[in-house]
Design a protein around this motif. Structure first.
Motif, PDB file in Angstrom:
ATOM      1  N   ASP A  15       0.810  -1.222   0.000  1.00 47.31           N
ATOM      2  CA  ASP A  15       0.000   0.000   0.000  1.00 47.31           C
ATOM      3  C   ASP A  15       0.847   1.278   0.000  1.00 47.31           C
ATOM      4  N   SER A 113       1.727  -2.935 -11.825  1.00 48.45           N
ATOM      5  CA  SER A 113       0.405  -3.174 -11.248  1.00 48.45           C
ATOM      6  C   SER A 113       0.536  -3.534  -9.776  1.00 48.45           C
ATOM      7  N   LEU A 114      -0.546  -3.289  -9.057  1.00 51.33           N
ATOM      8  CA  LEU A 114      -0.600  -3.567  -7.618  1.00 51.33           C
ATOM      9  C   LEU A 114      -1.892  -4.302  -7.300  1.00 51.33           C
ATOM     10  N   ASP A 115      -1.804  -5.265  -6.384  1.00 46.71           N
ATOM     11  CA  ASP A 115      -2.982  -5.973  -5.890  1.00 46.71           C
ATOM     12  C   ASP A 115      -2.877  -6.002  -4.369  1.00 46.71           C
ATOM     13  N   ALA A 117      -5.050  -6.428  -2.014  1.00 49.02           N
ATOM     14  CA  ALA A 117      -5.792  -7.498  -1.333  1.00 49.02           C
ATOM     15  C   ALA A 117      -4.975  -8.786  -1.266  1.00 49.02           C
ATOM     16  N   ALA A 118      -4.190  -9.058  -2.300  1.00 48.82           N
ATOM     17  CA  ALA A 118      -3.360 -10.270  -2.332  1.00 48.82           C
ATOM     18  C   ALA A 118      -1.925  -9.988  -1.887  1.00 48.82           C
ATOM     19  N   ASN A 119      -1.615  -8.740  -1.527  1.00 46.12           N
ATOM     20  CA  ASN A 119      -0.265  -8.317  -1.167  1.00 46.12           C
ATOM     21  C   ASN A 119       0.735  -8.689  -2.268  1.00 46.12           C
ATOM     22  N   ARG A 120       0.406  -8.255  -3.507  1.00 44.78           N
ATOM     23  CA  ARG A 120       1.258  -8.543  -4.664  1.00 44.78           C
ATOM     24  C   ARG A 120       1.507  -7.265  -5.464  1.00 44.78           C
ATOM     25  N   THR A 122       3.444  -6.221  -9.382  1.00 46.16           N
ATOM     26  CA  THR A 122       4.097  -6.695 -10.595  1.00 46.16           C
ATOM     27  C   THR A 122       5.045  -5.613 -11.069  1.00 46.16           C
ATOM     28  N   GLU A 141       6.425 -10.965 -10.445  1.00 44.95           N
ATOM     29  CA  GLU A 141       5.346 -10.796  -9.479  1.00 44.95           C
ATOM     30  C   GLU A 141       5.984 -10.994  -8.117  1.00 44.95           C
TER      31      GLU A 141
END
Length: 160
Positions: A15, A113-115, A117-120, A122, A141
């Motif tokens: 985040d 890219s950021l996710d 919710a999955a703490n990932r 790219t 990733e």
């Protein structure tokens, strides 16, 4: 004299990252690095160090093992973006041209890219030599370091 060990700070959490954010990492590849790699992995390909053999191939001269170049991408990720504590979950590599001992390799990372919710996250990267010639293109990733729970919370979690 008492020595107090200091913990190094962890890298940034997912985040705290932004799409488009960039970082670079530069390192010179030495012949000793290739020999250390060969000793650790038992990958004894003659094209790495045998000049006579390499001269008779289309490469023309010894090359740095591809996985050693790829390791620079991981070093850039864990050293710069997101930083220490990051784990590589998946990586695709495309070797554009060979690296040679003595090359100064620069890896440029970019968050694509950021996710959360999955703490990932790219990241795409390009590693090029001192002449600006691309050596490796990669997409990684990664799992940025998580927010750690307090030691006290963890120590007493089984008690009501």
């Amino acid at each position: 004299m008492q020595h107090i060990a200091r913990r190094k700070s962890l890298g940034r959490h997912v985040d705290e990252l932004q799409v488009g954010e960039k970082a670079t990492f530069t390192q010179k590849v030495e012949e000793r690095d290739v020999y250390l790699y060969m000793g650790l992995t038992n990958d004894l390909n003659p094209v790495y160090v045998d000049r006579e053999y390499a001269h008779r191939t289309e490469l023309g001269e010894p090359v740095v093992p591809g996985i050693l170049v790829a390791a620079q991408v991981v070093a850039a990720i864990t050293g710069r973006l997101p930083g220490p504590g990051t784990i590589t979950a998946h990586q695709t590599l495309r070797f554009a041209s060979p690296a040679h001992c003595g090359d100064v390799l620069t890896t440029e990372l970019e968050v694509v890219s950021l996710d959360p919710a999955a703490n990932r996250a790219t990241l795409k990267s390009v590693t090029h030599n001192q002449e600006g010639k691309p050596v490796l293109l990669a997409e990684s990733e990664v799992i940025p370091p998580p927010r750690l729970r307090s030691v006290l919370t963890h120590a007493f979690e089984d008690y009501d």
